[in-house]
Design a protein around this motif. Structure first.
Motif, PDB file in Angstrom:
ATOM      1  N   LEU A  96       0.840  -1.191   0.000  1.00 21.44           N
ATOM      2  CA  LEU A  96       0.000   0.000   0.000  1.00 21.44           C
ATOM      3  C   LEU A  96       0.877   1.244   0.000  1.00 21.44           C
ATOM      4  O   LEU A  96       1.653   1.466   0.938  1.00 21.44           O
ATOM      5  CB  LEU A  96      -0.913   0.026   1.241  1.00 21.44           C
ATOM      6  N   VAL A  97       0.745   2.053  -1.031  1.00 19.08           N
ATOM      7  CA  VAL A  97       1.302   3.396  -1.012  1.00 19.08           C
ATOM      8  C   VAL A  97       0.198   4.276  -0.448  1.00 19.08           C
ATOM      9  O   VAL A  97      -0.706   4.705  -1.158  1.00 19.08           O
ATOM     10  CB  VAL A  97       1.738   3.856  -2.417  1.00 19.08           C
ATOM     11  N   GLN A  98       0.263   4.508   0.849  1.00 23.24           N
ATOM     12  CA  GLN A  98      -0.863   5.086   1.567  1.00 23.24           C
ATOM     13  C   GLN A  98      -1.118   6.548   1.217  1.00 23.24           C
ATOM     14  O   GLN A  98      -2.258   6.992   1.155  1.00 23.24           O
ATOM     15  CB  GLN A  98      -0.606   4.957   3.080  1.00 23.24           C
ATOM     16  N   GLU A  99      -0.051   7.289   0.987  1.00 23.35           N
ATOM     17  CA  GLU A  99      -0.179   8.733   0.818  1.00 23.35           C
ATOM     18  C   GLU A  99       0.940   9.234  -0.080  1.00 23.35           C
ATOM     19  O   GLU A  99       2.104   8.880   0.110  1.00 23.35           O
ATOM     20  CB  GLU A  99      -0.088   9.395   2.191  1.00 23.35           C
ATOM     21  N   ILE A 100       0.570  10.049  -1.069  1.00 23.17           N
ATOM     22  CA  ILE A 100       1.561  10.652  -1.953  1.00 23.17           C
ATOM     23  C   ILE A 100       1.349  12.159  -1.948  1.00 23.17           C
ATOM     24  O   ILE A 100       0.315  12.650  -2.414  1.00 23.17           O
ATOM     25  CB  ILE A 100       1.465  10.124  -3.391  1.00 23.17           C
ATOM     26  N   LEU A 101       2.311  12.893  -1.423  1.00 26.58           N
ATOM     27  CA  LEU A 101       2.312  14.349  -1.473  1.00 26.58           C
ATOM     28  C   LEU A 101       3.260  14.756  -2.591  1.00 26.58           C
ATOM     29  O   LEU A 101       4.446  14.453  -2.557  1.00 26.58           O
ATOM     30  CB  LEU A 101       2.789  14.920  -0.137  1.00 26.58           C
ATOM     31  N   VAL A 102       2.722  15.420  -3.614  1.00 30.31           N
ATOM     32  CA  VAL A 102       3.536  15.757  -4.779  1.00 30.31           C
ATOM     33  C   VAL A 102       3.281  17.228  -5.115  1.00 30.31           C
ATOM     34  O   VAL A 102       2.135  17.661  -5.261  1.00 30.31           O
ATOM     35  CB  VAL A 102       3.210  14.826  -5.988  1.00 30.31           C
ATOM     36  N   ARG A 103       4.359  17.990  -5.219  1.00 27.66           N
ATOM     37  CA  ARG A 103       4.231  19.415  -5.481  1.00 27.66           C
ATOM     38  C   ARG A 103       5.364  19.884  -6.369  1.00 27.66           C
ATOM     39  O   ARG A 103       6.402  19.212  -6.463  1.00 27.66           O
ATOM     40  CB  ARG A 103       4.201  20.200  -4.177  1.00 27.66           C
ATOM     41  N   PRO A 104       5.222  21.049  -6.999  1.00 22.71           N
ATOM     42  CA  PRO A 104       6.340  21.595  -7.772  1.00 22.71           C
ATOM     43  C   PRO A 104       7.538  21.891  -6.864  1.00 22.71           C
ATOM     44  O   PRO A 104       7.359  22.282  -5.698  1.00 22.71           O
ATOM     45  CB  PRO A 104       5.764  22.898  -8.341  1.00 22.71           C
ATOM     46  N   VAL A 105       8.720  21.723  -7.382  1.00 25.48           N
ATOM     47  CA  VAL A 105       9.933  22.003  -6.610  1.00 25.48           C
ATOM     48  C   VAL A 105       9.916  23.436  -6.087  1.00 25.48           C
ATOM     49  O   VAL A 105      10.324  23.711  -4.949  1.00 25.48           O
ATOM     50  CB  VAL A 105      11.189  21.761  -7.473  1.00 25.48           C
ATOM     51  N   ARG A 106       9.413  24.364  -6.901  1.00 23.35           N
ATOM     52  CA  ARG A 106       9.432  25.786  -6.522  1.00 23.35           C
ATOM     53  C   ARG A 106       8.315  26.165  -5.546  1.00 23.35           C
ATOM     54  O   ARG A 106       8.296  27.304  -5.057  1.00 23.35           O
ATOM     55  CB  ARG A 106       9.335  26.653  -7.761  1.00 23.35           C
ATOM     56  N   GLN A 107       7.394  25.259  -5.295  1.00 23.91           N
ATOM     57  CA  GLN A 107       6.306  25.576  -4.370  1.00 23.91           C
ATOM     58  C   GLN A 107       6.791  25.305  -2.933  1.00 23.91           C
ATOM     59  O   GLN A 107       6.540  24.254  -2.357  1.00 23.91           O
ATOM     60  CB  GLN A 107       5.059  24.743  -4.673  1.00 23.91           C
ATOM     61  N   VAL A 108       7.461  26.293  -2.367  1.00 23.83           N
ATOM     62  CA  VAL A 108       8.069  26.113  -1.051  1.00 23.83           C
ATOM     63  C   VAL A 108       7.126  26.504   0.090  1.00 23.83           C
ATOM     64  O   VAL A 108       7.447  26.340   1.253  1.00 23.83           O
ATOM     65  CB  VAL A 108       9.384  26.910  -0.932  1.00 23.83           C
ATOM     66  N   ALA A 109       5.943  27.002  -0.238  1.00 24.20           N
ATOM     67  CA  ALA A 109       4.891  27.259   0.739  1.00 24.20           C
ATOM     68  C   ALA A 109       3.618  26.590   0.233  1.00 24.20           C
ATOM     69  O   ALA A 109       3.487  26.341  -0.970  1.00 24.20           O
ATOM     70  CB  ALA A 109       4.677  28.751   0.924  1.00 24.20           C
ATOM     71  N   PRO A 110       2.672  26.289   1.127  1.00 26.24           N
ATOM     72  CA  PRO A 110       1.459  25.583   0.683  1.00 26.24           C
ATOM     73  C   PRO A 110       0.747  26.285  -0.461  1.00 26.24           C
ATOM     74  O   PRO A 110       0.210  25.623  -1.326  1.00 26.24           O
ATOM     75  CB  PRO A 110       0.593  25.565   1.928  1.00 26.24           C
TER      76      PRO A 110
END
Length: 244
Positions: free
Chosen positions: A230-244
């Motif tokens: 199970l891959v329970q959770e994947i948080l994926v964001r742009p490298v440049r997105q350093v804040a939410p």
């Protein structure tokens, strides 16, 4: 890498008319999956089905209508005999300061992002039982981890999605049904009701935002793991997105 062969698997993708849903459908079909395309915009999913060929079945419906959801999964059972992947992707967000927001907009977000997801999930569970590697995967957001100004109710729905999945994982694990949540950051999609298109474009360009295909790859990565994984959770964001 040793991954599961997805050929012949059956998937339902909600919100398949554009963005992450359409990208997920394309990638799943490329991996040999038969995909049921679900969205309200019939012309969009009909066009996508024509592009994808016999591996795609378009069904126009609204996830907020329990009767339509029941009819959808009855058709899936009759046509395919069961289900291997439910991808809860349908969702919407209305931007604005909460003090000046409208209850009608709250309901739209809650009905689609949360109640629609719950209805689809409960109705799909019987079709997933007994299928090796079966999975429920849903799109949350970085806004389901961090509050973001202007998105209070949207964030509330996405926090709820994360909490629901954490509990559902424990309830369904003994049945061998995997429960996974994907939390994208900024993505190039149509998302963002009542946000000026230019403002969205400028933000996404400044962040070098993810593409829908990036998120679709995260889904297929999780789904193609061995059924015991199970891959329970994947948080994926742009490298440049350093804040939410």
């Amino acid at each position: 890498m040793k991954m599961q062969d997805l050929t012949g698997k059956i998937a339902v993708v909600t919100g398949a008319s554009s963005g992450i849903g359409a990208a997920a459908a394309r990638l799943l079909v490329a991996e040999g999956v038969r995909v049921v395309l679900v969205a309200r915009r019939r012309e969009r999913i009909d066009a996508l089905a024509a592009e994808l060929g016999d591996s795609a079945t378009p069904i126009a419906m609204d996830v907020t209508d329990a009767g339509q959801v029941e009819a959808l999964f009855s058709r899936v059972r009759e046509t395919f005999g069961g289900l291997d992947l439910l991808f809860n992707n349908a969702g919407l967000g209305v931007f604005g300061d909460f003090a000046n927001s409208e209850p009608a907009d709250w309901r739209r977000m809650i009905d689609t992002n949360l109640l629609g997801l719950l209805t689809c999930t409960r109705t799909a569970i019987p079709l997933l039982r007994g299928r090796a590697g079966a999975m429920i995967a849903s799109v949350s957001s970085t806004g389901g981890r961090y509050g973001v100004e202007g998105w209070s109710v949207y964030c509330a729905t996405k926090y709820a999605v994360v909490g629901f999945h954490e509990t559902l994982r424990k309830e369904l694990g003994a049945d061998g049904i995997r429960v996974s949540v994907i939390e994208p950051g900024a993505v190039w999609t149509e998302f963002g009701h009542n946000v000026p298109a230019e403002a969205l474009r400028d933000r996404r360009q400044s962040l070098d935002a993810l593409t829908p295909e990036d998120v679709a790859q995260a889904l297929v990565y999780a789904f193609a793991q061995h059924p015991r994984v199970l891959v329970q959770e994947i948080l994926v964001r742009p490298v440049r997105q350093v804040a939410p």
